[in-house]
Design a protein around this motif. Structure first.
Motif, short mmCIF file in Angstrom:
data_model
loop_
_atom_site.label_atom_id
_atom_site.label_comp_id
_atom_site.label_asym_id
_atom_site.label_seq_id
_atom_site.Cartn_x
_atom_site.Cartn_y
_atom_site.Cartn_z
N LYS A 188 30.08 30.54 78.09
CA LYS A 188 30.18 29.11 78.35
C LYS A 188 31.42 28.54 77.64
N GLU A 189 31.75 27.32 78.00
CA GLU A 189 32.86 26.64 77.34
C GLU A 189 32.39 26.08 76.01
N ALA A 190 33.14 26.41 74.97
CA ALA A 190 32.84 25.93 73.61
C ALA A 190 34.14 25.93 72.82
N PRO A 191 34.21 25.18 71.73
CA PRO A 191 35.46 25.08 70.96
C PRO A 191 35.96 26.43 70.46
N VAL A 192 37.26 26.64 70.61
CA VAL A 192 37.93 27.84 70.09
C VAL A 192 39.19 27.38 69.35
N ILE A 193 39.67 28.24 68.43
CA ILE A 193 40.87 27.91 67.66
C ILE A 193 42.07 28.55 68.34
N ILE A 194 43.00 27.71 68.80
CA ILE A 194 44.24 28.18 69.42
C ILE A 194 45.41 27.48 68.76
N ASN A 195 46.32 28.27 68.20
CA ASN A 195 47.50 27.72 67.50
C ASN A 195 47.11 26.70 66.44
N GLY A 196 46.03 27.02 65.73
CA GLY A 196 45.61 26.16 64.63
C GLY A 196 44.85 24.92 65.03
N TYR B 167 42.98 31.04 61.82
CA TYR B 167 44.14 30.20 61.43
C TYR B 167 43.81 29.39 60.18
N PHE B 168 42.55 28.96 60.11
CA PHE B 168 42.09 28.27 58.91
C PHE B 168 40.66 28.73 58.63
N PRO B 169 40.18 28.53 57.37
CA PRO B 169 38.85 29.05 56.98
C PRO B 169 37.74 28.54 57.91
N VAL B 170 36.73 29.40 58.12
CA VAL B 170 35.59 29.03 58.96
C VAL B 170 34.37 28.88 58.06
N GLY B 171 33.45 28.01 58.48
CA GLY B 171 32.32 27.68 57.62
C GLY B 171 31.23 28.74 57.58
#
Length: 410
Positions: free
Chosen positions: A273-281, A316-320
């Motif tokens: 499904k569509e959900a938030p992803v990290i692309i180019n920060g 790209y940045f820390p994940v929780g």
């Protein structure tokens, strides 16, 4: 004596002339017959003397009678699927068949044609009735039969039950030999022996993982669990799909595991499904958001099992959901997570989602289980970077501290 020989010679000459005249008369008689040559037949039906229109009607009537019922009966699993004339637009090409019949003795060469017609009148000449049908419709029937009968093999698998490794045997699958079935069907149609019974040819397919491949797996080497917000429905769905695709993976000694190759592309058709992803920060909508939590959970599990990471990339940045420096991001076709089984026996990856938890367990052989307790450590450095270490402990005391990597600040 001379007169006697002369008389006999004259008699012989006369006999030759008589035979020649009779043969020529026969040839001329055959040659002058109207319509299709004498002795020509199709499907045991004589076409001799018929004009083109009459011969076509005769063959069409014959074919209509032959195809009034079933054409082919496909047999499988004590069942029968019937195929009728209309299913593949089956028809005869009586026109072309009659054209071929009319060619007998009609080349334009008198001697050749006369001889051909004479031989045909004595021995006969069969012209097979040509048939025609919709090949695409026949292929579709075979494809549908194949889908109906296909049974995918089931891999043998491991699971943990009250601290004990249990192994469930796999199951053979089957598939239709479509090429052979098509060839048999085409021959049956050409032979005009309707209805024809065809036993559908099947091939046994073996599972990729058989029970014998799991015989050395008898212990839990390591397990790691991470947690997620079930309120993010699409992301939760993606984690579940990725965990399902990961689970049941067998990695042989020396083999390099690829997360992307194992889990597959993140597509809507694959259940993602569509959900938030990290692309180019940046956090943006994308297909498969959340899969990285599964790869990160796996990363921690293989480190605890004493396996060797080959390719790992930080977010790209820390994940929780992971300690600093202990995550492993993936992006199909771009970024992969890989590890090598450096142990002596195969390892088996088991993954599951239970509520808000995703757990990855690494099963293996007791002889490969580390004699040390393994722990992981992520440390934030003064410059903001983070370093990961693998700690080998004995009775709570660190015996060895293995540096893994440092993630720089973006």
């Amino acid at each position: 004596m001379g007169k006697s020989y002369a008389f006999i010679f004259k008699i012989l000459i006369l006999l030759v002339v008589v035979v020649f005249v009779m043969g020529a008369s026969s040839v001329l008689a055959i040659k002058n017959l109207p319509g299709i040559a004498n002795g020509v037949y199709s499907e045991k039906i004589s076409l001799a003397g018929m004009d083109e229109k009459t011969a076509q009607k005769t063959l069409n009537d014959f074919f209509a009678g032959k195809t009034s019922g079933d054409i082919i009966d496909f047999h499988y699993d004590n069942k029968i699927q019937k195929m009728k004339k209309r299913d593949i637009d089956l028809d005869c090409d009586s026109k072309d068949t009659v054209i071929q019949a009319k060619k007998i003795g009609a080349s334009g060469n008198f001697i050749k044609d006369s001889f051909e017609e004479l031989v045909c009148s004595y021995y006969g000449k069969s012209i097979p009735l040509k048939i025609k049908y919709n090949k695409e419709k026949l292929n579709n029937i075979i494809e549908n039969l194949a889908k109906k009968l296909e049974q995918k093999p089931v891999n043998a698998y491991c699971y943990l039950d009250k601290g004990q490794i249990k192994i469930m045997a796999g199951k053979d699958g089957r598939e239709v030999d479509k090429k052979q079935l098509l060839e048999i069907s085409q021959k049956a149609l050409a032979d005009l022996q309707y209805p024809t019974q065809i036993n559908i040819p099947l091939k046994i397919t073996k599972p990729a993982i058989g029970e014998e491949q799991l015989q050395n797996i008898d212990t839990l080497l390591a397990s790691y669990t991470s947690y997620f917000n079930t309120g993010a429905v699409n992301r939760s769905r993606n984690i579940a799909v990725a965990a399902r695709n990961l689970s049941g993976t067998l990695v042989k000694p020396g083999e390099v595991f690829s997360f992307n190759d194992t889990v597959g592309p993140r597509l809507l058709a694959a259940g993602y499904k569509e959900a938030p992803v990290i692309i180019n920060g940046k956090l943006v909508p994308g297909i498969g958001g959340g899969v990285c939590q599964v790869s990160s959970t796996l990363y921690n599990a293989i480190l605890l099992a004493g396996l060797t990471p080959v390719s790992r990339t930080a977010h790209y940045f820390p994940v929780g959901y992971m300690p600093r420096a202990l995550d492993a991001t993936v992006a199909y076709g771009i970024i992969d997570f890989k590890f090598r089984n450096n142990l002596t026996k195969p390892i088996y990856v088991y993954a599951q989602v239970d509520g808000s938890a995703v757990t990855v367990e690494i099963f293996g052989s007791k002889q490969d289980k580390s004699k040390f307790d393994i722990a992981l450590q992520g440390i934030v450095n003064r410059d903001g970077s983070a370093s990961a270490y693998r700690l080998f402990k004995n009775n709570g005391r660190v015996i060895k501290r293995e540096f893994l990597h440092t993630d720089v600040v973006n």
